[in-house]
Design an enzyme around this catalytic site. Sequence first.
Site, PDB file in Angstrom:
ATOM      1  N   ARG A 123       1.094  -1.110  -0.157  1.00 28.29           N
ATOM      2  CA  ARG A 123      -0.091  -0.015  -0.103  1.00 28.29           C
ATOM      3  C   ARG A 123       0.844   1.184  -0.002  1.00 28.29           C
ATOM      4  O   ARG A 123       1.942   1.277   0.718  1.00 28.29           O
ATOM      5  CB  ARG A 123      -0.801   0.014   1.378  1.00 28.29           C
ATOM      6  CG  ARG A 123      -2.015  -1.084   1.367  1.00 28.29           C
ATOM      7  CD  ARG A 123      -3.149  -0.597   0.224  1.00 28.29           C
ATOM      8  NE  ARG A 123      -4.142  -1.519   0.035  1.00 28.29           N
ATOM      9  CZ  ARG A 123      -4.348  -2.654  -0.647  1.00 28.29           C
ATOM     10  NH1 ARG A 123      -3.284  -2.794  -1.434  1.00 28.29           N
ATOM     11  NH2 ARG A 123      -5.381  -3.284  -0.718  1.00 28.29           N
TER      12      ARG A 123
ATOM     13  N   ASP B 132       4.378  -0.402  -6.781  1.00 28.36           N
ATOM     14  CA  ASP B 132       2.982  -0.571  -7.740  1.00 28.36           C
ATOM     15  C   ASP B 132       2.069   0.265  -7.106  1.00 28.36           C
ATOM     16  O   ASP B 132       1.013   0.138  -7.445  1.00 28.36           O
ATOM     17  CB  ASP B 132       2.893  -1.975  -7.853  1.00 28.36           C
ATOM     18  CG  ASP B 132       1.689  -2.419  -8.524  1.00 28.36           C
ATOM     19  OD1 ASP B 132       1.699  -1.986  -9.569  1.00 28.36           O
ATOM     20  OD2 ASP B 132       0.808  -2.959  -8.030  1.00 28.36           O
TER      21      ASP B 132
ATOM     22  N   GLU C 247      -2.596   7.488  -4.469  1.00 25.38           N
ATOM     23  CA  GLU C 247      -2.803   6.820  -5.856  1.00 25.38           C
ATOM     24  C   GLU C 247      -4.469   6.865  -6.178  1.00 25.38           C
ATOM     25  O   GLU C 247      -4.571   6.854  -7.223  1.00 25.38           O
ATOM     26  CB  GLU C 247      -2.228   5.511  -5.900  1.00 25.38           C
ATOM     27  CG  GLU C 247      -3.272   4.584  -5.109  1.00 25.38           C
ATOM     28  CD  GLU C 247      -2.791   3.037  -5.147  1.00 25.38           C
ATOM     29  OE1 GLU C 247      -1.675   2.655  -5.235  1.00 25.38           O
ATOM     30  OE2 GLU C 247      -3.806   2.103  -5.309  1.00 25.38           O
TER      31      GLU C 247
ATOM     32  N   HIS D 139      -0.805   0.048  -9.756  1.00 24.48           N
ATOM     33  CA  HIS D 139      -1.418  -1.084  -8.951  1.00 24.48           C
ATOM     34  C   HIS D 139      -2.000  -2.279  -9.643  1.00 24.48           C
ATOM     35  O   HIS D 139      -3.096  -2.419  -9.844  1.00 24.48           O
ATOM     36  CB  HIS D 139      -2.695  -0.618  -8.144  1.00 24.48           C
ATOM     37  CG  HIS D 139      -2.944  -1.124  -6.729  1.00 24.48           C
ATOM     38  ND1 HIS D 139      -3.246  -0.422  -5.624  1.00 24.48           N
ATOM     39  CD2 HIS D 139      -3.208  -2.353  -6.646  1.00 24.48           C
ATOM     40  CE1 HIS D 139      -3.312  -1.342  -4.631  1.00 24.48           C
ATOM     41  NE2 HIS D 139      -3.334  -2.452  -5.276  1.00 24.48           N
TER      42      HIS D 139
END
Length: 343
Positions: A231, A255, A260, A292
């Site tokens: 996260r 990622d 985000e 993600h």
Amino acid sequence: MKIAFYDTRPYDKLWFDPLLKDAGHEPRYIENRLDIHTLEYAQGADAICVFVNDKVTKEIVDRLSEMNIHLILLRSAGYNNVDMKEAYEKHIRILRVPAYSPAAVAEYAASLLLAVNRKTHKAYARTRDFNFNIDGLTGMDLYGKTAGVIGTGRIGQMMIDILKGFHMNIIAYDVFPNSKLDIQYVPLEELMEKSDIISLHCPLTEETRHIINDQTIGMMKDGVILINTSRGALIDTQALIKGINAHKIGGVGMDVYEEEDSYFFEDWSDKIMDDRDLARIITFPNVLLTSHQAFLTTEALHQIAATTLENIKAYEDDVFTPNEICYQCEEKGDCHRRENHQK
Ligand code: NAD
């Protein structure tokens, strides 16, 4: 059941549609992210089904209750985006997909590590431009180096297995060390000091928020590579930028990103990027940032759909499964349904 699916993409429909229709459910696929306005699209539904960047806030939970919706289905393992306390108080049940493919995420974390270390992302861009120069693309052997893994649950363990395949020395930190694993657990500070690469595999909680910060970056080896597929808010963005600018951090594969939810899964290529930190991070040559997608394999998508179907059935049959998340069980330990929740 009528189910309103938020933040959906064509691949969600592809995997969910046959299973839902076979079971007689009525899906409503909504491309928008969940917010207090888009929640109105769920009018008349029995459940909402959300993904990682849909924020199920207190306000939304209250409105769900008014709309007579008593089920929140998560298409994810992490559940830091749901106000669990409010959901408990409003008798709204939450079911998630705890493990859809730990391999998908661990393999992706390893791919980020390999690419960042050997600068494959830069090499690819060069050769696409017929530039066959290899100056500046030097990496390091992972063989014999030390990998620090934070969080040794399902994904962390798979990542450890992969890194062992590279003959790396593994050290790990977890609040609940697993004595069955053949690895050396060390205190967090020692992991920060000794690791050549650090990979994050713990959930986002109040304890882990900004676990990577100015202080912990200060403890790290010069040139350390950081990998985050967990996260975004595990890393303090300002500290990360400072660490890269100071040449302390040698490479980052991420990622996930702290902010985000405003950007990921959307096409911003024609717009002006208003998040200066994100724009700055993307300019660093030693950062490989993706949107993600670590979960994105056919196996994982199939499993997310199949487990969500099981969760719907469990709710309809009023059966409790370990996929259910309950605020009272986790926070207070005195839930009257505790035995049923099988924690
Ligand atoms: P898991 O629950 O199996 O393992 C998490 C581990 O973290 C556990 O061993 C737990 O004890 C440990 N932990 C909890 N608090 C900690 C702390 N304060 N410090 C250190 N360790 C702590 O979860 P998992 O299936 O391995 O998933 C890990 C995380 O990966 C999820 O929480 C989610 O945020 C993330 N994830 C990302 C993607 C993606 O597509 N990028 C996909 C799936 C999961």
